[in-house]
Every structure is written in structure tokens, then in C-alpha cells.
Design a protein around this motif. Structure first.
Motif: not given
Length: 206
Positions: A72-83, A135-140, A158-165
Motif C-alpha cells: 500500500a505504501v509503494m502504491e501511494r509512492c507511485h501515485e505521488e510520482l505520477v502526480h 507501476k504500469e501507469v507511470l510507464v504509460a 522509433d518504438d516509443a515503448a522500447t525507448v521508454t524502457m
């Protein structure tokens, strides 16, 4: 005269319908503790309960075990990073390259402010045991930002997904190393991130 010390004050129970508020308080307390510990295996539910001034059994009403709370903490951290990334990107509307750069710099700023949490978010074994689909949200978001740079002619097609990774691997690795090996002679983070954006995405930065 009775010299028995008074019992410590106990937290008043939440009124009916306020269970979600208590859950949020538990997560917030665990976040503060994990940012200091930088190691989820050092966290105990009893310690979290003491921080919130509740009985340990009350924590179990919301989280069946330590792993569930850490997740739950990890998910909250991810939400903060996305925001943080969304806010930074919004400040550069109309310039995809600046938006992508701002998004990545916002991630670096959050990691610098919360090194313990960033370490837990990316190194905890809980994520491997329970999965982190959030974590898929931030990747997307980052894929979309890279794609906009390509569509605007600010980066080679280029392939945006590959470049992003590739970019994600470089940025996360750099941030993790700075947290784990702070005494190395690191160059300014912004300069390193700019090199990643130029070499991996193909941006031309001023």
C-alpha cells in the motif's frame, strides 16, 4: 499513596464510517517510517501501530500482514510520482521535449526528497512477491510523453515503448546508485538526465 504511573493515553476510536481515515493514517505513518528505514524488512506492524497510537490488532483490520501494508505504501509512492510528473509536464504545455524532461526531473526530485521510499519502491522483495501492476501507469505516461516528442519531430521516429524502457532503466539505475552510493563523485543529476534524453531518446536540448 498509590504511585502507579497513569496508563498512556489511548487514541479515541474512529467513529463509524471513518475506518478509511484510519487506514490512510496507518499508510502515512508507514511511509514516514520507511523513508527513514529505507528497508521494508525492518518495518514492524507493532511499530506502526505505536506511531498511530492504536493497538496492533487494529492494524490487522486493514492489512493482513506487513507485506500488504508495504505494498500500500509503494502504491501511494507511485501515485505521488505520477502526480509530480503530471504537474511538471503541465507547466510546459506545447513543448513535448520540455514536458518529457520536466517529467523525468520531477521523478529525480521526488527521489532526492524521499530516498528511503524510492529505494523501497524499486528494491523491495514485496513487489516481486505480490506484483506491482500500478507501476504500469507511470510507464504509460512516459511512453506517451516520448511518443509526443517523436510525433512533433523532436526525437527520431522509433518504438516509443522500447525507448521508454531504455530511459526508465537508465534513470532508475542512476537514482538508485546515488541513493546506495552517495559518496561517489556524482555529476549534477540534471546533467546526467539530459545526457540520457539526448543519447537514448534523441532529443536536442539547448
Amino acid at each position: 499513596m498509590d504511585q502507579t504511573p497513569p496508563a498512556p493515553a489511548r487514541r479515541r476510536p474512529n467513529a463509524r464510517g471513518q475506518g478509511e481515515r484510519l487506514r490512510e493514517e496507518i499508510v502515512s505513518a508507514a511511509m514516514r517510517m520507511l523513508d527513514e528505514l529505507a528497508d521494508d524488512e525492518a518495518l514492524s506492524l507493532r511499530a506502526v501501530a505505536r506511531a498511530v497510537s492504536i493497538a496492533a490488532t487494529s492494524v490487522y483490520l486493514h492489512f493482513p500482514d506487513r507485506d500488504a501494508l508495504v505494498l500500500a505504501v509503494m502504491e501511494r509512492c507511485h501515485e505521488e510520482l505520477v502526480h509530480a510528473g503530471d504537474e511538471a509536464e503541465a507547466a510546459h504545455e506545447g513543448d513535448p521535449a520540455s514536458q518529457l524532461r520536466a517529467r523525468i526531473l520531477a521523478r529525480a526530485d521526488w527521489a532526492r526528497e524521499h530516498p528511503g521510499l524510492y529505494k523501497v519502491l524499486h528494491e523491495s522483495k514485496v513487489g516481486r512477491r505480490l506484483g506491482t501492476p500500478f507501476k504500469e501507469v507511470l510507464v504509460a505516461r512516459t511512453i506517451a510523453a516520448v511518443q509526443r516528442c517523436m510525433d512533433a519531430g523532436q526525437a527520431p521516429a522509433d518504438d516509443a515503448a522500447t525507448v521508454t524502457m531504455d530511459l526508465r532503466t537508465a534513470v532508475n539505475g542512476m537514482l538508485a546508485q546515488r541513493i546506495n552510493e552517495p559518496d561517489l563523485p556524482w555529476p549534477p543529476a540534471v546533467e546526467q538526465i539530459d545526457r540520457f534524453l539526448v543519447k537514448l531518446v534523441g532529443l536536442t536540448l539547448p
